[in-house]
Design a protein around this motif. Structure first.
Motif, short mmCIF file in Angstrom:
data_model
loop_
_atom_site.label_atom_id
_atom_site.label_comp_id
_atom_site.label_asym_id
_atom_site.label_seq_id
_atom_site.Cartn_x
_atom_site.Cartn_y
_atom_site.Cartn_z
N ALA A 1 0.79 -1.12 0.08
CA ALA A 1 0.00 -0.04 0.19
C ALA A 1 0.98 1.19 0.02
N ARG B 1 0.78 5.49 0.95
CA ARG B 1 0.05 6.23 1.51
C ARG B 1 -0.12 7.71 0.90
N GLY C 1 -12.74 1.98 -1.52
CA GLY C 1 -11.97 0.85 -1.48
C GLY C 1 -10.72 0.87 -0.68
N ALA C 2 -10.20 2.21 -0.61
CA ALA C 2 -9.15 2.66 -0.15
C ALA C 2 -9.20 2.81 1.49
N ARG C 3 -8.11 2.62 2.14
CA ARG C 3 -8.31 2.74 3.69
C ARG C 3 -7.93 4.14 4.03
N LEU C 4 -8.80 4.60 4.61
CA LEU C 4 -8.63 5.90 5.48
C LEU C 4 -7.61 5.89 6.72
N VAL C 5 -6.37 6.60 6.58
CA VAL C 5 -5.87 6.36 7.56
C VAL C 5 -6.05 7.53 8.60
N TYR D 1 -5.01 8.31 2.76
CA TYR D 1 -5.31 7.11 2.45
C TYR D 1 -4.38 6.28 1.95
N GLU D 2 -4.31 4.93 2.32
CA GLU D 2 -3.49 3.76 1.64
C GLU D 2 -4.46 3.43 0.43
N ASP E 1 -3.80 0.99 -3.33
CA ASP E 1 -3.03 -0.02 -3.83
C ASP E 1 -2.33 0.61 -5.05
#
Length: 130
Positions: free
Chosen positions: A8, A10, A29-33, A66-67, A69
């Motif tokens: 991933a 950032r 679909g991204a991960r919110l940091v 966000y993380e 791909d």
């Protein structure tokens, strides 16, 4: 067969990719940091329908991290016109973590209004009341 996942990346977003803004769907679909701010070494400009972040300056710019791909990063690069329009660069956030961000070449920002607050959302609200 085991799928290998790509690491991933950032990414710091500060304008139309923020949650609730027009291009946020690209981050589905991204991960919110979480929320983040840059170190006070940048300038945020009003480029009309979107902001432009430039290195050099005295502002801490507000945004979200966000993380993503590799496929999502490629989609973001296309949206931002990297490397011809914006240039994806590694920057340091307040708190020392390093992330990717899309910076605009300073020489193409002459005459553009500076967003003194360093916050695109706040600027949009203020711009509506003009």
């Amino acid at each position: 067969m085991k799928r290998t996942s790509t690491p991933a990346t950032r990414v710091f977003v500060y304008g139309t990719l923020l949650s609730g803004e027009p291009n946020h769907g690209l981050l589905s679909g991204a991960r919110l940091v979480g929320p983040a701010k840059t170190r006070p070494r940048f300038t945020l400009y009003d480029y009309g329908p979107f902001p432009a972040l430039a290195s050099g300056g005295k502002h801490a710019v507000a945004g979200e991290v966000y993380e993503v791909d590799a496929l999502m990063l490629a989609a973001l690069d296309r949206l931002e016109g990297h490397p011809r329009f914006y240039q994806r660069t590694t920057i340091a956030l307040d708190g020392a973590s390093r992330v990717e961000a899309y910076l605009f070449p300073t020489e193409r920002l002459a005459g553009r209004p500076i967003i003194e607050s360093g916050c695109w959302r706040r600027h949009l609200k203020e711009r509506k009341s003009w």
